[in-house]
Design an enzyme around this catalytic site. Sequence first.
Site, PDB file in Angstrom:
ATOM      1  N   SER A 115       0.830  -1.216   0.000  1.00  0.00           N
ATOM      2  CA  SER A 115       0.000   0.000   0.000  1.00  0.00           C
ATOM      3  C   SER A 115       0.860   1.260   0.000  1.00  0.00           C
ATOM      4  O   SER A 115       2.013   1.243   0.415  1.00  0.00           O
ATOM      5  CB  SER A 115      -0.896   0.041   1.230  1.00  0.00           C
ATOM      6  OG  SER A 115      -1.634  -1.134   1.344  1.00  0.00           O
TER       7      SER A 115
HETATM    8  N1  SAH Z   1       0.500  -5.393   4.302  1.00  0.00           N
HETATM    9  C1  SAH Z   1       1.071  -5.818   3.073  1.00  0.00           C
HETATM   10  C2  SAH Z   1       0.148  -5.578   1.908  1.00  0.00           C
HETATM   11  C3  SAH Z   1      -0.016  -6.803   1.095  1.00  0.00           C
HETATM   12  S1  SAH Z   1      -1.284  -6.781  -0.095  1.00  0.00           S
HETATM   13  C4  SAH Z   1       2.444  -5.216   2.856  1.00  0.00           C
HETATM   14  O1  SAH Z   1       2.874  -4.373   3.656  1.00  0.00           O
HETATM   15  O2  SAH Z   1       3.116  -5.614   1.909  1.00  0.00           O
HETATM   16  C5  SAH Z   1      -2.499  -7.776   0.694  1.00  0.00           C
HETATM   17  C6  SAH Z   1      -2.142  -9.188   0.954  1.00  0.00           C
HETATM   18  O3  SAH Z   1      -3.292  -9.835   1.482  1.00  0.00           O
HETATM   19  C7  SAH Z   1      -1.733 -10.015  -0.272  1.00  0.00           C
HETATM   20  O4  SAH Z   1      -0.445 -10.502  -0.086  1.00  0.00           O
HETATM   21  C8  SAH Z   1      -2.759 -11.143  -0.324  1.00  0.00           C
HETATM   22  O5  SAH Z   1      -2.216 -12.383  -0.725  1.00  0.00           O
HETATM   23  C9  SAH Z   1      -3.199 -11.193   1.124  1.00  0.00           C
HETATM   24  N2  SAH Z   1      -4.488 -11.842   1.383  1.00  0.00           N
HETATM   25  C10 SAH Z   1      -5.640 -11.778   0.679  1.00  0.00           C
HETATM   26  N3  SAH Z   1      -6.582 -12.554   1.251  1.00  0.00           N
HETATM   27  C11 SAH Z   1      -6.006 -13.112   2.362  1.00  0.00           C
HETATM   28  C12 SAH Z   1      -6.451 -14.018   3.370  1.00  0.00           C
HETATM   29  N4  SAH Z   1      -7.694 -14.530   3.365  1.00  0.00           N
HETATM   30  N5  SAH Z   1      -5.589 -14.361   4.343  1.00  0.00           N
HETATM   31  C13 SAH Z   1      -4.325 -13.878   4.369  1.00  0.00           C
HETATM   32  N6  SAH Z   1      -3.838 -13.034   3.446  1.00  0.00           N
HETATM   33  C14 SAH Z   1      -4.667 -12.653   2.446  1.00  0.00           C
END
Ligand code: SAH
Length: 268
Positions: A115
């Site tokens: 993000s």
């Molecule tokens: N906080 C992260 C942002 C990652 S984007 C950072 O700092 O990089 C959001 C993430 O949520 C993705 O990697 C995606 O695979 C994950 N995601 C989506 N659905 C999910 C679920 N049910 N459980 C765990 N992770 C999930």
Amino acid sequence: MTQQRPAFPLKLDSVSGNKPKAKPMAEARPAIKAMPASTRGQGHSLDKSQGQGIGMDSVAVRARMVQKLAQGGIQDAAVLQAMGTVERHRFVETALVNQAYEDTSLPIGLGQTISKPNVVARMIELLRHGATGKLGRVLEVGTGCGYQAAVLSHIAIEVYSIERLKGLHEKARENLRAFRLHNVHLLFGDGMEGFAKGAPYAAIIAAAGGNNIPQPWLDQLAVGGRLVAPMVTPAGHQALVVVDKTAQGFQHQVLEAVHFVPLKSGIS
Ligand code: SAH
């Protein structure tokens, strides 16, 4: 103790702008100390920063980012301090290092994105909502590259971060290794189930948005705790949702529009 359960999916026409009365579960801890001058050079010798145009002083670049965050309305000193401490450039691909401190989301592989700094800061500020010390246990759903987990490690006593994609879970582990953040626990699994073993949580933050707030998150939130997550509205766009769990029940607010990757069930 009886708790009133909210009707989920949240009804967006019943948005309450009321200020929540309950304080988040915060523990009496001193505010985060300023980064000692002796550690300030650490960012300079990083492989990813060398010869990549980020300059020899990632501290200064981060300080500029923090200044912009403050100008953009982030007021919580602990959040600004944490954002100024974590080396975001260590979490992005070498080719994107130049953009690491710009206010932009960046690809992190497997179709996912890290993000924008102002969204990370805004969500963590909402999560803390004025807490004077560190939050207790925090659950992050969607570890991704591990950046936000690193930021959270500065404002929480324990961070549990869960990721459903094995490739990213492993990448985050690798990215975070050098930081030696002993209070960050990386978990591989479906975050829609939360992580019951770490519950109750003072705060839950999601980095992926679904059509509603999964019930396990509400169950695993402590009374006095707060959840911040993107959620798809009936109009079809995503907005940030804040849910406070109080002794009297749940209170929710729907805030600004956001663009997060979808929350998906199962692991892969
Ligand atoms: N906080 C992260 C942002 C990652 S984007 C950072 O700092 O990089 C959001 C993430 O949520 C993705 O990697 C995606 O695979 C994950 N995601 C989506 N659905 C999910 C679920 N049910 N459980 C765990 N992770 C999930």
